[in-house]
Design a protein around this motif. Structure first.
Motif, short mmCIF file in Angstrom:
data_model
loop_
_atom_site.label_atom_id
_atom_site.label_comp_id
_atom_site.label_asym_id
_atom_site.label_seq_id
_atom_site.Cartn_x
_atom_site.Cartn_y
_atom_site.Cartn_z
N VAL A 50 -23.52 18.09 3.01
CA VAL A 50 -23.63 19.06 4.10
C VAL A 50 -24.55 18.64 5.24
N SER A 51 -25.11 17.45 5.18
CA SER A 51 -25.99 17.01 6.28
C SER A 51 -25.18 16.81 7.55
N ALA A 52 -25.85 16.88 8.67
CA ALA A 52 -25.18 16.66 9.95
C ALA A 52 -24.52 15.28 9.99
N LYS A 53 -25.19 14.28 9.44
CA LYS A 53 -24.63 12.92 9.44
C LYS A 53 -23.36 12.86 8.61
N ALA A 54 -23.37 13.49 7.43
CA ALA A 54 -22.17 13.50 6.57
C ALA A 54 -21.03 14.24 7.26
N GLN A 55 -21.33 15.36 7.88
CA GLN A 55 -20.28 16.14 8.55
C GLN A 55 -19.70 15.39 9.75
N ASP A 60 -15.12 12.06 11.86
CA ASP A 60 -14.59 10.74 12.27
C ASP A 60 -13.45 10.32 11.35
N LYS A 61 -13.62 10.51 10.04
CA LYS A 61 -12.58 10.15 9.07
C LYS A 61 -11.33 11.03 9.24
N MET A 62 -11.54 12.31 9.51
CA MET A 62 -10.39 13.20 9.74
C MET A 62 -9.60 12.76 10.96
N THR A 63 -10.31 12.37 11.99
CA THR A 63 -9.67 11.90 13.22
C THR A 63 -8.93 10.59 12.96
N GLU A 64 -9.60 9.68 12.28
CA GLU A 64 -9.01 8.39 11.91
C GLU A 64 -7.70 8.56 11.14
N ASN A 65 -7.68 9.54 10.22
CA ASN A 65 -6.53 9.78 9.36
C ASN A 65 -5.57 10.85 9.89
N SER A 84 -26.13 25.32 22.04
CA SER A 84 -26.98 25.78 20.94
C SER A 84 -28.41 25.91 21.43
N HIS A 85 -29.09 26.92 20.91
CA HIS A 85 -30.49 27.12 21.28
C HIS A 85 -31.43 26.55 20.23
N THR A 86 -30.83 25.87 19.24
CA THR A 86 -31.65 25.18 18.25
C THR A 86 -31.47 23.68 18.47
N SER A 87 -32.42 22.91 17.98
CA SER A 87 -32.33 21.47 18.19
C SER A 87 -32.08 20.75 16.87
N ALA A 88 -31.61 19.55 16.99
CA ALA A 88 -31.29 18.73 15.82
C ALA A 88 -32.57 18.35 15.08
N LYS A 89 -32.49 18.45 13.75
CA LYS A 89 -33.61 18.00 12.92
C LYS A 89 -33.18 16.72 12.22
N ASN A 90 -33.94 15.66 12.37
CA ASN A 90 -33.68 14.39 11.69
C ASN A 90 -32.35 13.74 12.06
N THR A 91 -31.80 14.05 13.21
CA THR A 91 -30.55 13.43 13.65
C THR A 91 -30.44 13.52 15.16
N SER A 92 -29.52 12.77 15.73
CA SER A 92 -29.35 12.78 17.18
C SER A 92 -28.66 14.08 17.61
N VAL A 93 -28.81 14.41 18.88
CA VAL A 93 -28.17 15.60 19.44
C VAL A 93 -26.65 15.48 19.31
N THR A 95 -24.84 13.82 17.03
CA THR A 95 -24.47 14.04 15.63
C THR A 95 -24.56 15.52 15.29
N TYR A 96 -25.60 16.18 15.75
CA TYR A 96 -25.80 17.60 15.51
C TYR A 96 -24.66 18.42 16.11
N ARG A 97 -24.25 18.07 17.31
CA ARG A 97 -23.17 18.81 17.98
C ARG A 97 -21.84 18.59 17.26
N ILE A 98 -21.60 17.38 16.81
CA ILE A 98 -20.36 17.10 16.06
C ILE A 98 -20.37 17.90 14.75
N SER A 99 -21.51 17.96 14.08
CA SER A 99 -21.58 18.72 12.83
C SER A 99 -21.40 20.22 13.09
N THR A 100 -21.87 20.70 14.23
CA THR A 100 -21.63 22.10 14.60
C THR A 100 -20.13 22.34 14.77
#
Length: 140
Positions: A50-55, A60-65, A84-93, A95-100
């Protein structure tokens, strides 16, 4: 009588709020079925799914396939592009937006009662995390 939420009018952040919880339930159930029971172990393993990086990786994999329908891509973009009014924790903005966007997609599927599609995508995501060894265990 329960009032249905109008997912079509919802902003991406609201959809992501719902989708975050829904995807997490699929992951938690999967981990319990695997026999994990200790809370710290469950939490540690769940973050690999469930991490932003995993999501972001999963999108990316869904798009690829070419897994997502045009409408699903639209809802992903609604979440990704939401302010978003919250910021990414431990990841880039980015990556955070893609996970959102990923979470908004799950929120849309849940709120539109597409339960079979929701379960199918959740299973695909969990299987992909394990196949790609993102969960920190040995590949099967």
């Amino acid at each position: 009588m329960e009032k249905n939420a109008d997912y079509q009018q919802m902003n991406g952040i609201a959809l992501a709020y719902m989708g975050d919880g829904i995807y997490e339930v699929f992951v938690r159930k999967h981990l319990l079925v695997q026999g994990l029971t200790r809370p710290t172990q469950l939490h540690h393993q769940a973050t690999h799914y469930v991490s932003a990086k995993a999501q972001a990786f999963l999108i990316d994999k869904m798009t690829e396939n070419d897994i997502l329908t045009e409408e699903e891509v639209d809802y992903f973009k609604r979440g990704r592009n939401a302010k978003s009014h919250t910021s990414a924790k431990n990841t880039s903005v980015i990556t955070y937006r893609i996970s959102t966007g990923f979470e908004a997609l799950f929120g849309y599927l849940f709120l539109s009662n597409q339960n079979d599609r929701l379960a199918e995508l959740a299973k695909w995501c969990i299987d992909t995390v394990e196949k790609e060894n993102l969960n920190g265990t040995t590949k099967k």
